[in-house]
Design an enzyme around this catalytic site. Structure first.
Site, PDB file in Angstrom:
ATOM      1  N   GLU A 114     -44.570 -33.881-135.044  1.00 40.32           N
ATOM      2  CA  GLU A 114     -44.992 -33.038-136.168  1.00 40.32           C
ATOM      3  C   GLU A 114     -43.833 -32.861-137.130  1.00 40.32           C
ATOM      4  O   GLU A 114     -42.680 -33.150-136.786  1.00 40.32           O
ATOM      5  CB  GLU A 114     -45.450 -31.670-135.639  1.00 40.32           C
ATOM      6  CG  GLU A 114     -46.791 -31.731-134.943  1.00 40.32           C
ATOM      7  CD  GLU A 114     -47.265 -30.364-134.445  1.00 40.32           C
ATOM      8  OE1 GLU A 114     -46.433 -29.461-134.289  1.00 40.32           O
ATOM      9  OE2 GLU A 114     -48.475 -30.222-134.215  1.00 40.32           O
ATOM     10  N   ARG A 282     -44.692 -28.348-146.456  1.00 42.46           N
ATOM     11  CA  ARG A 282     -45.638 -27.233-146.416  1.00 42.46           C
ATOM     12  C   ARG A 282     -45.310 -26.076-147.381  1.00 42.46           C
ATOM     13  O   ARG A 282     -46.138 -25.629-148.154  1.00 42.46           O
ATOM     14  CB  ARG A 282     -45.529 -26.648-145.019  1.00 42.46           C
ATOM     15  CG  ARG A 282     -46.825 -26.335-144.392  1.00 42.46           C
ATOM     16  CD  ARG A 282     -46.510 -25.701-143.060  1.00 42.46           C
ATOM     17  NE  ARG A 282     -47.318 -26.366-142.061  1.00 42.46           N
ATOM     18  CZ  ARG A 282     -47.613 -25.826-140.876  1.00 42.46           C
ATOM     19  NH1 ARG A 282     -47.133 -24.669-140.526  1.00 42.46           N
ATOM     20  NH2 ARG A 282     -48.368 -26.472-140.036  1.00 42.46           N
ATOM     21  N   HIS A 343     -50.054 -17.816-141.678  1.00 42.38           N
ATOM     22  CA  HIS A 343     -50.255 -18.560-140.446  1.00 42.38           C
ATOM     23  C   HIS A 343     -49.457 -17.972-139.284  1.00 42.38           C
ATOM     24  O   HIS A 343     -49.927 -17.957-138.163  1.00 42.38           O
ATOM     25  CB  HIS A 343     -49.805 -19.997-140.712  1.00 42.38           C
ATOM     26  CG  HIS A 343     -50.233 -20.979-139.678  1.00 42.38           C
ATOM     27  ND1 HIS A 343     -51.527 -21.043-139.199  1.00 42.38           N
ATOM     28  CD2 HIS A 343     -49.554 -21.961-139.028  1.00 42.38           C
ATOM     29  CE1 HIS A 343     -51.616 -22.017-138.311  1.00 42.38           C
ATOM     30  NE2 HIS A 343     -50.437 -22.573-138.175  1.00 42.38           N
ATOM     31  N   ARG A 378     -40.404 -21.029-138.860  1.00 35.73           N
ATOM     32  CA  ARG A 378     -40.720 -21.548-137.518  1.00 35.73           C
ATOM     33  C   ARG A 378     -40.881 -23.069-137.533  1.00 35.73           C
ATOM     34  O   ARG A 378     -41.559 -23.625-138.401  1.00 35.73           O
ATOM     35  CB  ARG A 378     -42.035 -20.929-137.046  1.00 35.73           C
ATOM     36  CG  ARG A 378     -42.539 -21.481-135.734  1.00 35.73           C
ATOM     37  CD  ARG A 378     -43.938 -20.978-135.456  1.00 35.73           C
ATOM     38  NE  ARG A 378     -44.913 -21.541-136.365  1.00 35.73           N
ATOM     39  CZ  ARG A 378     -46.060 -22.112-135.991  1.00 35.73           C
ATOM     40  NH1 ARG A 378     -46.377 -22.174-134.716  1.00 35.73           N
ATOM     41  NH2 ARG A 378     -46.901 -22.581-136.884  1.00 35.73           N
TER      42      ARG A 378
HETATM   43  C1  LIG Z   1     -55.039 -21.671-136.178  1.00 32.69           C
HETATM   44  C2  LIG Z   1     -53.713 -21.625-135.462  1.00 32.69           C
HETATM   45  C3  LIG Z   1     -53.141 -22.790-134.976  1.00 32.69           C
HETATM   46  C4  LIG Z   1     -51.904 -22.736-134.305  1.00 32.69           C
HETATM   47  N1  LIG Z   1     -51.388 -23.890-133.757  1.00 32.69           N
HETATM   48  C5  LIG Z   1     -50.258 -23.804-133.001  1.00 32.69           C
HETATM   49  C6  LIG Z   1     -49.769 -24.947-132.294  1.00 32.69           C
HETATM   50  O1  LIG Z   1     -50.365 -26.025-132.335  1.00 32.69           O
HETATM   51  N2  LIG Z   1     -48.633 -24.805-131.558  1.00 32.69           N
HETATM   52  C7  LIG Z   1     -47.941 -23.622-131.473  1.00 32.69           C
HETATM   53  O2  LIG Z   1     -46.911 -23.555-130.777  1.00 32.69           O
HETATM   54  N3  LIG Z   1     -48.387 -22.535-132.126  1.00 32.69           N
HETATM   55  C8  LIG Z   1     -49.529 -22.590-132.861  1.00 32.69           C
HETATM   56  N4  LIG Z   1     -49.992 -21.475-133.495  1.00 32.69           N
HETATM   57  C9  LIG Z   1     -49.285 -20.201-133.269  1.00 32.69           C
HETATM   58  C10 LIG Z   1     -49.568 -19.701-131.848  1.00 32.69           C
HETATM   59  O3  LIG Z   1     -50.928 -19.935-131.543  1.00 32.69           O
HETATM   60  C11 LIG Z   1     -49.276 -18.221-131.682  1.00 32.69           C
HETATM   61  O4  LIG Z   1     -48.011 -17.914-132.174  1.00 32.69           O
HETATM   62  C12 LIG Z   1     -49.333 -17.827-130.195  1.00 32.69           C
HETATM   63  O5  LIG Z   1     -50.572 -18.222-129.669  1.00 32.69           O
HETATM   64  C13 LIG Z   1     -49.142 -16.348-130.019  1.00 32.69           C
HETATM   65  O6  LIG Z   1     -49.444 -16.011-128.684  1.00 32.69           O
HETATM   66  P1  LIG Z   1     -49.429 -14.503-128.240  1.00 32.69           P
HETATM   67  O7  LIG Z   1     -49.767 -14.482-126.790  1.00 32.69           O
HETATM   68  O8  LIG Z   1     -48.163 -13.889-128.685  1.00 32.69           O
HETATM   69  O9  LIG Z   1     -50.579 -13.816-129.121  1.00 32.69           O
HETATM   70  P2  LIG Z   1     -52.144 -14.090-129.204  1.00 32.69           P
HETATM   71  O10 LIG Z   1     -52.534 -15.366-128.605  1.00 32.69           O
HETATM   72  O11 LIG Z   1     -52.542 -13.845-130.614  1.00 32.69           O
HETATM   73  O12 LIG Z   1     -52.743 -12.947-128.287  1.00 32.69           O
HETATM   74  C14 LIG Z   1     -52.647 -11.590-128.663  1.00 32.69           C
HETATM   75  C15 LIG Z   1     -53.531 -10.789-127.731  1.00 32.69           C
HETATM   76  O13 LIG Z   1     -53.300  -9.396-127.911  1.00 32.69           O
HETATM   77  C16 LIG Z   1     -54.540  -8.698-128.007  1.00 32.69           C
HETATM   78  N5  LIG Z   1     -54.260  -7.460-128.716  1.00 32.69           N
HETATM   79  C17 LIG Z   1     -53.717  -7.293-129.946  1.00 32.69           C
HETATM   80  N6  LIG Z   1     -53.583  -5.985-130.229  1.00 32.69           N
HETATM   81  C18 LIG Z   1     -54.043  -5.305-129.148  1.00 32.69           C
HETATM   82  C19 LIG Z   1     -54.189  -3.922-128.838  1.00 32.69           C
HETATM   83  N7  LIG Z   1     -53.839  -2.953-129.696  1.00 32.69           N
HETATM   84  N8  LIG Z   1     -54.731  -3.575-127.634  1.00 32.69           N
HETATM   85  C20 LIG Z   1     -55.123  -4.531-126.754  1.00 32.69           C
HETATM   86  N9  LIG Z   1     -55.013  -5.860-127.000  1.00 32.69           N
HETATM   87  C21 LIG Z   1     -54.485  -6.230-128.187  1.00 32.69           C
HETATM   88  C22 LIG Z   1     -55.435  -9.689-128.698  1.00 32.69           C
HETATM   89  O14 LIG Z   1     -56.773  -9.351-128.532  1.00 32.69           O
HETATM   90  C23 LIG Z   1     -55.022 -10.980-127.978  1.00 32.69           C
HETATM   91  O15 LIG Z   1     -55.635 -11.038-126.721  1.00 32.69           O
HETATM   92  C24 LIG Z   1     -51.223 -21.511-134.173  1.00 32.69           C
HETATM   93  C25 LIG Z   1     -51.792 -20.340-134.677  1.00 32.69           C
HETATM   94  C26 LIG Z   1     -53.035 -20.389-135.308  1.00 32.69           C
HETATM   95  C27 LIG Z   1     -53.627 -19.110-135.815  1.00 32.69           C
END
Ligand SMILES: Cc1cc2nc3c(=O)[nH]c(=O)nc-3n(C[C@H](O)[C@H](O)[C@H](O)COP(=O)(O)OP(=O)(O)OC[C@H]3O[C@@H](n4cnc5c(N)ncnc54)[C@H](O)[C@@H]3O)c2cc1C
Length: 526
Positions: A114, A282, A343, A378
């Site tokens: 990428e 980008r 994003h 990032r």
């Molecule tokens: C469309 C898209 C494509 C992406 N592609 C990539 C990729 O290919 N590779 C990569 O490395 N990154 C990618 N990213 C970024 C990556 O997906 C995220 O940074 C990562 O998944 C974050 O993980 P997380 O566990 O921190 O949060 P999340 O996966 O967002 O999970 C957060 C959780 O917290 C819960 N939550 C939030 N607030 C509360 C609350 N007050 N009480 C209870 N629960 C709560 C939510 O419901 C959810 O379950 C992408 C992001 C998007 C949006």
């Protein structure tokens, strides 16, 4: 009252990783505000960056990350995360994640490359990596006797020693709204982890799911944690603009295959902004679209690939073609309406390499946190990796911590509040905030716009806090309160940066300073 050894707030990759590393010996509570699988992690498409190929090296992955981060990455954090990348992927493979195979490659897996990566190092499961990972881990979590999953529970505020009138600065759990029963529940825990994801919903247009409302950042800040680098908000240049869809990415491959960006009258504009035109990086493309939208007062611009043969388009972009057609846009015949969209949130609660925050027994892992890995921008596919590596390190830290006895914790007192009679106030303020952030704190910033945003945010904040003190809390009110808090942190951080660096571009300070400095907001500045 519920009690756990460890309470995890959020069920994305960060929360799931921690839960699975702890559950053998600890009682884990996992609360999540919608379904177990709803969060950015499930929507991740591209994959996970890791040094798996012997022709690649840890040093090169580190170097690529530091270059993307424009001088602001924490080198120690970057090295720690990259050095543990292979181990993290091996763990996922052992759990059964079906990564795409390539038997001709010596790793046995297909690796993609990428933007910004000097090697093929992105392991993936077709174009839906996140869904493959979270569904595999989700099954293990549901089946584990030591993990209690509470869906439709939204955390409201952390329970801290300060709230309990105790000495020190420690976290003892959270008050959460059980949305199904419409009841506030006290959840006590010896260790609490914020794994609540990013804050894309602070802006009008975002690729993030509805869950990304900055809850963890705001809760951690209120509990006394420092917040770092919040001005660095990553935009994806082309998100589909349509009233009946949200968060749908139009892949950069469409530009790669010849897609042309146009104004509504058909004028091509990218060559006026950069000699690489549509193939510029980008950030440059996002900034150019933003410039044209603001200059002409447009709601969107258009990405046109329709001049290519229909078969070519359908073969290369089957999902985009099908999704747009469902909405009445035939991309083989007409251009696609697009806008840049938020994003990724690079900043967050400041943590060390075990995910520990400034508050004892409170951890933050994943997009909610700021370990310093992402710096000012990032590198693609590093974020899922961070969830895995820091999630495991946090688990090890918790397992090594001495046991404690929980103090008595009072239940939430809502005897003084009444039912809200005007939901419209919440929806109106929600729209106003997101529009103000989009217009004044977007891709291109100026001091004047930032100050305008700040004064609006402060008015909204007053109104929402007043509302919060007088009415029963609801999911929307909790999220709005957190969105406003997070928006203020973004604007204050942006005002402190007197230069343009990485994702932060200011017309008042277009140059990058020689000296590099993180933007850290101290909770004492409340
Ligand atoms: C469309 C898209 C494509 C992406 N592609 C990539 C990729 O290919 N590779 C990569 O490395 N990154 C990618 N990213 C970024 C990556 O997906 C995220 O940074 C990562 O998944 C974050 O993980 P997380 O566990 O921190 O949060 P999340 O996966 O967002 O999970 C957060 C959780 O917290 C819960 N939550 C939030 N607030 C509360 C609350 N007050 N009480 C209870 N629960 C709560 C939510 O419901 C959810 O379950 C992408 C992001 C998007 C949006």
């Amino acid at each position: 009252m519920l009690k756990f050894d460890v309470l995890i707030i959020g069920s994305g990759l960060a929360g799931m990783t921690l839960a699975l590393h702890l559950a053998a010996t600890r009682k884990v509570g996992l609360i999540t505000k919608r379904d177990l699988l709803e969060g950015s992690s499930t929507y991740a498409q591209g994959g996970i960056a890791a040094v798996l190929d012997t022709e690649d090296s840890v040093e090169e992955h580190i170097r690529d990350t530091l270059i993307a981060g424009a001088g602001l990455c924490n080198e120690e954090a970057t090295r720690f995360i990259v050095e543990h990348s292979k181990e993290a992927i091996d763990w996922l493979i052992a759990l059964g994640v079906p990564f795409t195979r390539d038997d001709t490659h010596k790793t046995g897996y297909h690796l993609t490359r990428e933007g910004g990566h000097s090697h093929r190092r992105i392991i993936h499961a077709a174009d839906a990596t996140g869904a493959a990972v979270t569904s595999t881990l989700g099954q293990k979590i549901k089946a584990h006797p030591n993990i209690t999953v509470l869906e439709d529970f939204i955390a409201i505020d952390l329970i801290t020693s300060r709230k309990l009138g105790l000495e020190g600065k420690r976290c003892y759990g959270v008050y959460a709204l059980d949305k199904t029963l419409d009841q506030i529940v006290t959840i006590a825990a010896k260790h609490t982890m914020l794994a609540s994801g990013g804050a894309g919903k602070v802006y009008l247009y975002t690729t993030n799911p509805d869950t990304a409302t900055g809850d963890g950042i705001a809760m951690g800040w209120r509990a006394g944690c420092r917040v770092g680098n919040m001005e660095f908000i990553q935009f994806h240049p082309t998100c589909l603009y349509h009233p009946h869809t949200k968060s749908f990415l139009i892949s950069e491959a469409v530009r790669g295959e010849g897609g042309i960006l146009k104004l509504p009258d058909g004028t091509r504009f990218m060559p006026d902004h950069d000699p690489r035109a549509e193939l510029a990086p980008r950030d440059v493309v996002a900034r150019a679209i933003d410039f044209e939208m603001k200059k002409h007062g447009l709601d969107c611009v258009y990405l046109d690939i329709s001049y290519k043969p229909a078969n070519f388009i359908k073969e290369h972009f089957p999902n985009i073609y099908a999704h747009c057609l469902e909405l009445g846009i035939d991309i083989t015949q007409e251009p696609i309406p697009v806008v840049p969209a938020v994003h990724f949130t690079c900043g967050g609660l400041v943590t060390d390499l075990t995910g520990h925050t400034d508050v004892d027994a409170l951890y933050a892992v994943g997009e909610v946190a700021c370990t310093g890995l992402h710096g000012a921008n990032r590198l693609a596919s590093n974020s899922l990796l961070e969830c895995l590596v820091i999630g495991k390190a946090a688990a090890e830290d918790i397992l090594a911590a001495p046991d404690i006895t929980l103090p008595p914790i009072p239940d939430w007192d809502d005897s003084q509040v009444t039912d809200n009679d005007e939901e419209v106030v919440i929806s109106h303020n929600w729209d106003e905030l997101r529009r103000a952030m989009w217009d004044y704190v977007g891709i291109v910033r100026t001091n004047k716009r930032l100050m305008r945003a700040l004064s609006r945010i402060r008015l909204l904040s007053e109104e929402i806090n007043d509302y919060y003190s007088n009415f029963h809390v609801t999911n929307d009110l909790i999220e709005l309160r957190n969105l406003v808090q997070t928006a203020e942190l973004i604007v204050r951080s942006a005002l402190l940066r007197k230069e343009s660096r990485g994702l932060h571009y200011s017309r008042d300070y277009p140059d990058m300073l020689e000296e590099t400095q993180e933007t850290i907001l101290q909770p004492s500045q409340h």
